[in-house]
Design a protein around this motif. Structure first.
Motif, PDB file in Angstrom:
ATOM      1  N   GLU A  45      73.088  66.062  11.093  1.00 35.99           N
ATOM      2  CA  GLU A  45      72.601  64.684  11.026  1.00 35.99           C
ATOM      3  C   GLU A  45      71.619  64.361  12.145  1.00 35.99           C
ATOM      4  OE1 GLU A  45      75.731  61.875   9.100  1.00 35.99           O
ATOM      5  OE2 GLU A  45      76.846  63.166  10.488  1.00 35.99           O
ATOM      6  N   ILE A  46      70.900  65.388  12.585  1.00 41.13           N
ATOM      7  CA  ILE A  46      69.808  65.168  13.531  1.00 41.13           C
ATOM      8  C   ILE A  46      68.654  64.494  12.807  1.00 41.13           C
ATOM      9  CG2 ILE A  46      68.102  66.339  14.998  1.00 41.13           C
ATOM     10  CD1 ILE A  46      70.325  68.441  15.548  1.00 41.13           C
ATOM     11  N   GLN A  52      61.258  64.079   8.562  1.00 39.57           N
ATOM     12  CA  GLN A  52      61.463  63.651   9.940  1.00 39.57           C
ATOM     13  C   GLN A  52      61.245  64.790  10.939  1.00 39.57           C
ATOM     14  OE1 GLN A  52      65.377  61.825   9.835  1.00 39.57           O
ATOM     15  NE2 GLN A  52      64.510  59.835   9.269  1.00 39.57           N
ATOM     16  N   ILE A  53      61.033  66.006  10.422  1.00 38.25           N
ATOM     17  CA  ILE A  53      60.617  67.126  11.255  1.00 38.25           C
ATOM     18  C   ILE A  53      59.126  67.326  11.026  1.00 38.25           C
ATOM     19  CG2 ILE A  53      60.858  69.596  11.704  1.00 38.25           C
ATOM     20  CD1 ILE A  53      63.727  69.420  10.769  1.00 38.25           C
ATOM     21  N   PRO A  74      60.833  58.231  16.440  1.00 44.95           N
ATOM     22  CA  PRO A  74      62.114  57.505  16.495  1.00 44.95           C
ATOM     23  C   PRO A  74      63.318  58.446  16.451  1.00 44.95           C
ATOM     24  CG  PRO A  74      60.630  56.538  14.868  1.00 44.95           C
ATOM     25  CD  PRO A  74      60.046  57.847  15.263  1.00 44.95           C
ATOM     26  N   VAL A  75      63.201  59.519  15.675  1.00 43.72           N
ATOM     27  CA  VAL A  75      64.309  60.464  15.549  1.00 43.72           C
ATOM     28  C   VAL A  75      64.510  61.212  16.861  1.00 43.72           C
ATOM     29  CG1 VAL A  75      65.187  62.448  14.258  1.00 43.72           C
ATOM     30  CG2 VAL A  75      63.842  60.700  13.096  1.00 43.72           C
ATOM     31  N   GLY A  76      63.415  61.631  17.477  1.00 41.39           N
ATOM     32  CA  GLY A  76      63.495  62.325  18.752  1.00 41.39           C
ATOM     33  C   GLY A  76      64.154  61.472  19.824  1.00 41.39           C
ATOM     34  N   ARG A  82      71.800  61.222  22.404  1.00 43.42           N
ATOM     35  CA  ARG A  82      73.104  61.786  22.052  1.00 43.42           C
ATOM     36  C   ARG A  82      73.174  63.295  22.252  1.00 43.42           C
ATOM     37  NH1 ARG A  82      73.225  63.254  15.654  1.00 43.42           N
ATOM     38  NH2 ARG A  82      73.987  65.183  16.572  1.00 43.42           N
ATOM     39  N   ARG A  83      72.188  63.834  22.977  1.00 44.26           N
ATOM     40  CA  ARG A  83      72.049  65.288  23.050  1.00 44.26           C
ATOM     41  C   ARG A  83      73.317  65.951  23.552  1.00 44.26           C
ATOM     42  NH1 ARG A  83      68.016  68.288  22.216  1.00 44.26           N
ATOM     43  NH2 ARG A  83      66.531  66.586  22.410  1.00 44.26           N
TER      44      ARG A  83
END
Length: 257
Positions: A45-46, A52-53, A74-76, A82-83
């Motif tokens: 769920e990244i 989104q990549i 935004p995804v990055g 949360r990394r």
């Protein structure tokens, strides 16, 4: 004893990085790694969708292979917040999680679908998978994950030394083709553990079938998410553990057919 030639399964360290930071290192078969990278990103769920990549790059190192992925802004930013670091061996897809709660993440219930298959179709799906397990035929040491649909047969299959990586590769391959795992049966050559159920549900698979046993937690998770779990699918028989309404001729509870 006479010397003989035998083909051995290959494995190497594969690092999965996002925006320049390593997220996971897995021992994997060095094939179809673009599928693995995308499937992992979706299963973890990244990302919610392939778009989104923004780029996937394969970089060879002396010690292994790095799959570099670059995320839409935004995804990055969300991932940076949360990394987690995660190093997993071949047999486990949950190693290295930063909390116990992350091992049992909540899953969205599967949407209703009209898929209904017969026992004979499950038998055929498993047989079709075995017939095209090229790496396994050569080495005897790899797992497979395939997608089988009624009327079409086995459309996609991926292999790896790790069962969870084989499923990630299948998910990634389908996503790169603009599809998910709905509308058919996911077939696997392994036992069924919780991480396989989680990945299947997130990829919208209604039925997950495998040749070996399920774990108790896999059954409970599949039941809660609405996934039909079929195990011990060997020869002419199989056992249905959850949501048997998708298998013609079965009733409630664990049902051997």
């Amino acid at each position: 004893m006479r010397p003989a030639d035998r083909v051995l399964a290959r494995e190497c360290a594969v690092a999965l990085s996002f925006d320049g930071a390593t997220q996971a290192v897995m021992m994997a078969s060095p094939v179809a790694l673009e599928d693995f990278a995308l499937g992992f990103a979706l299963s973890e769920e990244i990302v919610a969708s392939p778009d989104q990549i923004t780029a996937i790059e394969r970089v060879e190192h002396n010690t292994g292979i790095e799959m570099r992925m670059w995320l839409a802004a935004p995804v990055g930013a969300r991932l940076a917040a949360r990394r987690r670091a995660m190093v997993g061996p071949v047999g486990c897809g949950l190693c290295g999680l930063d909390s116990l709660a992350a091992a049992e993440r909540p899953l969205p219930p599967l949407p209703a679908c009209g898929l209904r298959v017969t026992r004979a179709e499950i038998v055929r799906a498993m047989s079709d998978m075995r017939a095209v397990q090229t790496l396994h035929s050569q080495t005897g040491g790899t797992h497979a994950a395939g997608f089988w649909t009624p009327g079409k047969g086995l459309g996609t299959l991926r292999e790896d030394i790790g069962r969870h990586i084989a499923l990630d590769k299948l998910i990634g391959a389908r996503a790169r083709a603009g599809a998910d795992l709905s509308g058919g049966i996911v077939v696997m050559s392994s036992r069924l553990s919780i991480e396989l159920v989680q990945k299947a549900v997130l990829a919208r698979a209604p039925i997950l079938a495998a040749v070996s046993a399920p774990t108790a937690r896999a059954v409970a998770t599949a039941d809660a998410a609405g996934l039909t779990l079929v195990a011990w699918a060997r020869g002419e028989r199989c056992e249905v553990y959850t949501h048997p309404h998708r298998i013609a001729g079965t009733t409630g509870g664990r049902d051997a057919v």
